[in-house]
Design a protein around this motif. Structure first.
Motif, PDB file in Angstrom:
ATOM      1  N   ARG A   1      66.400  84.341  34.623  1.00  0.00           N
ATOM      2  CA  ARG A   1      65.811  83.004  34.546  1.00  0.00           C
ATOM      3  C   ARG A   1      64.483  83.065  33.794  1.00  0.00           C
ATOM      4  O   ARG A   1      64.188  82.224  32.956  1.00  0.00           O
ATOM      5  N   LYS A   2      63.726  84.099  34.053  1.00  0.00           N
ATOM      6  CA  LYS A   2      62.427  84.262  33.404  1.00  0.00           C
ATOM      7  C   LYS A   2      62.579  84.411  31.885  1.00  0.00           C
ATOM      8  O   LYS A   2      61.815  83.830  31.118  1.00  0.00           O
ATOM      9  N   GLN A   3      63.580  85.160  31.452  1.00  0.00           N
ATOM     10  CA  GLN A   3      63.822  85.342  30.021  1.00  0.00           C
ATOM     11  C   GLN A   3      64.238  84.028  29.360  1.00  0.00           C
ATOM     12  O   GLN A   3      63.813  83.724  28.248  1.00  0.00           O
ATOM     13  N   ILE A   4      65.053  83.250  30.055  1.00  0.00           N
ATOM     14  CA  ILE A   4      65.507  81.971  29.502  1.00  0.00           C
ATOM     15  C   ILE A   4      64.347  80.998  29.389  1.00  0.00           C
ATOM     16  O   ILE A   4      64.193  80.300  28.383  1.00  0.00           O
ATOM     17  N   ILE A   5      63.492  80.960  30.408  1.00  0.00           N
ATOM     18  CA  ILE A   5      62.320  80.082  30.376  1.00  0.00           C
ATOM     19  C   ILE A   5      61.397  80.475  29.231  1.00  0.00           C
ATOM     20  O   ILE A   5      60.881  79.620  28.511  1.00  0.00           O
ATOM     21  N   LEU A   6      61.210  81.773  29.017  1.00  0.00           N
ATOM     22  CA  LEU A   6      60.367  82.242  27.914  1.00  0.00           C
ATOM     23  C   LEU A   6      60.970  81.845  26.566  1.00  0.00           C
ATOM     24  O   LEU A   6      60.261  81.391  25.667  1.00  0.00           O
ATOM     25  N   ARG A   7      62.286  81.959  26.433  1.00  0.00           N
ATOM     26  CA  ARG A   7      62.946  81.569  25.183  1.00  0.00           C
ATOM     27  C   ARG A   7      62.811  80.068  24.936  1.00  0.00           C
ATOM     28  O   ARG A   7      62.656  79.638  23.802  1.00  0.00           O
ATOM     29  N   ALA A   8      62.874  79.283  25.999  1.00  0.00           N
ATOM     30  CA  ALA A   8      62.693  77.833  25.857  1.00  0.00           C
ATOM     31  C   ALA A   8      61.285  77.527  25.363  1.00  0.00           C
ATOM     32  O   ALA A   8      61.080  76.678  24.494  1.00  0.00           O
ATOM     33  N   TYR A   9      60.302  78.233  25.889  1.00  0.00           N
ATOM     34  CA  TYR A   9      58.907  78.049  25.462  1.00  0.00           C
ATOM     35  C   TYR A   9      58.754  78.394  23.979  1.00  0.00           C
ATOM     36  O   TYR A   9      58.151  77.638  23.215  1.00  0.00           O
ATOM     37  N   VAL A  10      59.317  79.526  23.583  1.00  0.00           N
ATOM     38  CA  VAL A  10      59.224  79.957  22.183  1.00  0.00           C
ATOM     39  C   VAL A  10      59.916  78.949  21.267  1.00  0.00           C
ATOM     40  O   VAL A  10      59.399  78.601  20.201  1.00  0.00           O
ATOM     41  N   LEU A  11      61.081  78.447  21.693  1.00  0.00           N
ATOM     42  CA  LEU A  11      61.799  77.456  20.899  1.00  0.00           C
ATOM     43  C   LEU A  11      60.960  76.192  20.717  1.00  0.00           C
ATOM     44  O   LEU A  11      60.883  75.635  19.624  1.00  0.00           O
ATOM     45  N   CYS A  12      60.300  75.752  21.777  1.00  0.00           N
ATOM     46  CA  CYS A  12      59.435  74.563  21.682  1.00  0.00           C
ATOM     47  C   CYS A  12      58.271  74.814  20.726  1.00  0.00           C
ATOM     48  O   CYS A  12      57.883  73.925  19.971  1.00  0.00           O
ATOM     49  N   GLN A  13      57.719  76.010  20.754  1.00  0.00           N
ATOM     50  CA  GLN A  13      56.627  76.339  19.842  1.00  0.00           C
ATOM     51  C   GLN A  13      57.107  76.338  18.393  1.00  0.00           C
ATOM     52  O   GLN A  13      56.428  75.823  17.512  1.00  0.00           O
TER      53      GLN A  13
END
Length: 67
Positions: A19-31
């Motif tokens: 879950r932590k990896q997916i949340i981080l990827r979502a953050y990077v995608l938004c950036q």
């Protein structure tokens, strides 16, 4: 949704994401896509993840098992 597709693709390749990896990827995608938020240091959290799981019932969190 791009994140959901990426999670599915990783699962097909046998790469489990936490879950932590997916949340981080979502953050990077938004950036990368420059999605704006009214919060200065906003990032996806547990509530966001619960919402994604509610909308996409095919995503299931599992605990890895030893072979």
């Amino acid at each position: 949704m791009k994140i959901v597709n990426e999670v599915k693709r990783s699962a097909q390749l046998g790469i489990g994401l936490s879950r932590k990896q997916i949340i981080l990827r979502a953050y990077v995608l938004c950036q990368r896509t420059k999605i704006q938020s009214s919060y200065r240091k906003f990032h996806a959290g547990k509530d966001w993840w619960k919402g994604v799981c509610n909308r996409h019932k095919e995503l299931v969190v599992r605990t890895p098992q030893r072979s």
